[in-house]
Design a protein around this motif. Sequence first.
Motif, PDB file in Angstrom:
ATOM      1  N   PRO A 170      -6.233  -8.293  -6.274  1.00 40.32           N
ATOM      2  CA  PRO A 170      -5.437  -8.199  -7.510  1.00 40.32           C
ATOM      3  C   PRO A 170      -4.760  -6.846  -7.678  1.00 40.32           C
ATOM      4  O   PRO A 170      -3.648  -6.762  -8.219  1.00 40.32           O
ATOM      5  N   TRP A 171      -5.420  -5.779  -7.236  1.00 33.02           N
ATOM      6  CA  TRP A 171      -4.808  -4.453  -7.347  1.00 33.02           C
ATOM      7  C   TRP A 171      -3.530  -4.386  -6.506  1.00 33.02           C
ATOM      8  O   TRP A 171      -2.526  -3.806  -6.922  1.00 33.02           O
ATOM      9  N   LEU A 172      -3.569  -4.978  -5.315  1.00 36.14           N
ATOM     10  CA  LEU A 172      -2.385  -5.006  -4.467  1.00 36.14           C
ATOM     11  C   LEU A 172      -1.248  -5.758  -5.142  1.00 36.14           C
ATOM     12  O   LEU A 172      -0.084  -5.313  -5.111  1.00 36.14           O
ATOM     13  N   LEU A 203       2.480  -4.292  -6.324  1.00 41.64           N
ATOM     14  CA  LEU A 203       3.742  -4.899  -5.930  1.00 41.64           C
ATOM     15  C   LEU A 203       4.604  -5.258  -7.140  1.00 41.64           C
ATOM     16  O   LEU A 203       5.842  -5.237  -7.055  1.00 41.64           O
ATOM     17  N   LEU A 204       3.980  -5.565  -8.278  1.00 46.17           N
ATOM     18  CA  LEU A 204       4.741  -6.015  -9.446  1.00 46.17           C
ATOM     19  C   LEU A 204       5.158  -4.885 -10.371  1.00 46.17           C
ATOM     20  O   LEU A 204       6.120  -5.022 -11.105  1.00 46.17           O
ATOM     21  N   ARG A 232       6.534   7.140   2.491  1.00 47.24           N
ATOM     22  CA  ARG A 232       7.132   7.005   1.160  1.00 47.24           C
ATOM     23  C   ARG A 232       7.052   5.563   0.692  1.00 47.24           C
ATOM     24  O   ARG A 232       8.006   4.992   0.181  1.00 47.24           O
ATOM     25  N   ASN A 233       5.887   4.962   0.893  1.00 48.63           N
ATOM     26  CA  ASN A 233       5.678   3.562   0.544  1.00 48.63           C
ATOM     27  C   ASN A 233       4.215   3.385   0.176  1.00 48.63           C
ATOM     28  O   ASN A 233       3.323   3.759   0.952  1.00 48.63           O
ATOM     29  N   ARG A 234       3.954   2.806  -0.997  1.00 44.18           N
ATOM     30  CA  ARG A 234       2.575   2.650  -1.459  1.00 44.18           C
ATOM     31  C   ARG A 234       1.783   1.648  -0.639  1.00 44.18           C
ATOM     32  O   ARG A 234       0.556   1.602  -0.715  1.00 44.18           O
TER      33      ARG A 234
END
Length: 378
Positions: A363-365, A369-370, A132-134
């Motif tokens: 950048p996708w990561l 996160l944001l 349950r965590n991207r």
Amino acid sequence: MWREVSAESQARQRPGTERCERGAGDIVAPPGHWRLAWQAAGGSLPYSLLIDRRAFVAALILLLALLTASLAYLAMGSSPLPPQAVPAALVGRGDMMAVFLVQELRLPRLAAACLTGAAFGVAGCLMQTLARNRLATPGIIGIDNGATAFAVASVIGLGVSLAPPAMALAGATTAAALTFGLAAGGGVRGYRFIVAGIGVGAVFGAITQLLLAKVHIDTANAAYPWTVGSLNARPAGAVMLLAVGLSLGLGAALWLTRALSLMRFSDAVASGLGLRVARRRWQVLAVSVLLTGLAVAVAGPVGLIGLIGPEIARSLSSPRGVPVVASALAGALVMVLADLAGRILLSPIEIPVGIVTAVVGGPWLLWILLRPASRNLA
């Protein structure tokens, strides 16, 4: 999932619902679904199948995009071909040079890209849903690095092309076991699991670099593709093994779809709904390790595909389910586009696909996160 209504209530049914006669009552498909029903020969009750409309449309869009990208992949390169010449070359007709380029050079590499991308995408979707965590993808929690370290060790020590798949599976299993062991008490959810996986991945990454530093330069060059991710001249045996493993893993993932949907809730809620949480958790983990190990044995640690692919699939698909098929298609699409970019951007110099995905995936990561948490994993 379905409800029965009397004949008098038919007039009050919401527009867009679909009905099918079943005895004295009607079965209504839930909103946003298609219902397919058929009567078995000699059977007293009809069989039914529910199809999520949004998930179906998303998978269809991704499939069309993958077919378009595959056509461009076969046509573009250091020796470009007209798009209309590709179908003829696929069946052995037309210019012999075009047939050679398509059938002997580009088609096997395209198959490796699609298979590895799909395997990474499905493995990432399973791990993200399980935790349950991207961020809980095989690459980030160390499974990729474990498989890479063992594959490099097999190349350095054995030099046999069929050894890396088996060793990569052993490495992926070892890394997964270590991550779960170090996260004991915290389960597979929360940042303790992520931090433990990052630590395990760092250790295996250091082991890989140590192995490469201790061998002859020619041997290190032979093992180099497994450290950065590359689809150039992949062993046919490893690709065939991945095809078999992906067929089994995708089938198992589809069979586990209901369990995966329930795993997005707390363990108490899932258990209350009849799910054997511990058993299903180990089954999901086993499928993820199998797909990751076989994919790493072919392409190396292209782990960010497991992050990007499921995120694309999740944004296109319905939040009601787990987008296993869409993740496979999105992962294959991203891998094909990344390898195509690596082939043509600095042609005739080739950029390994792992470097391209790292440039895009970084950048996708940060974006993941944001931005707010996905409702599918909430």
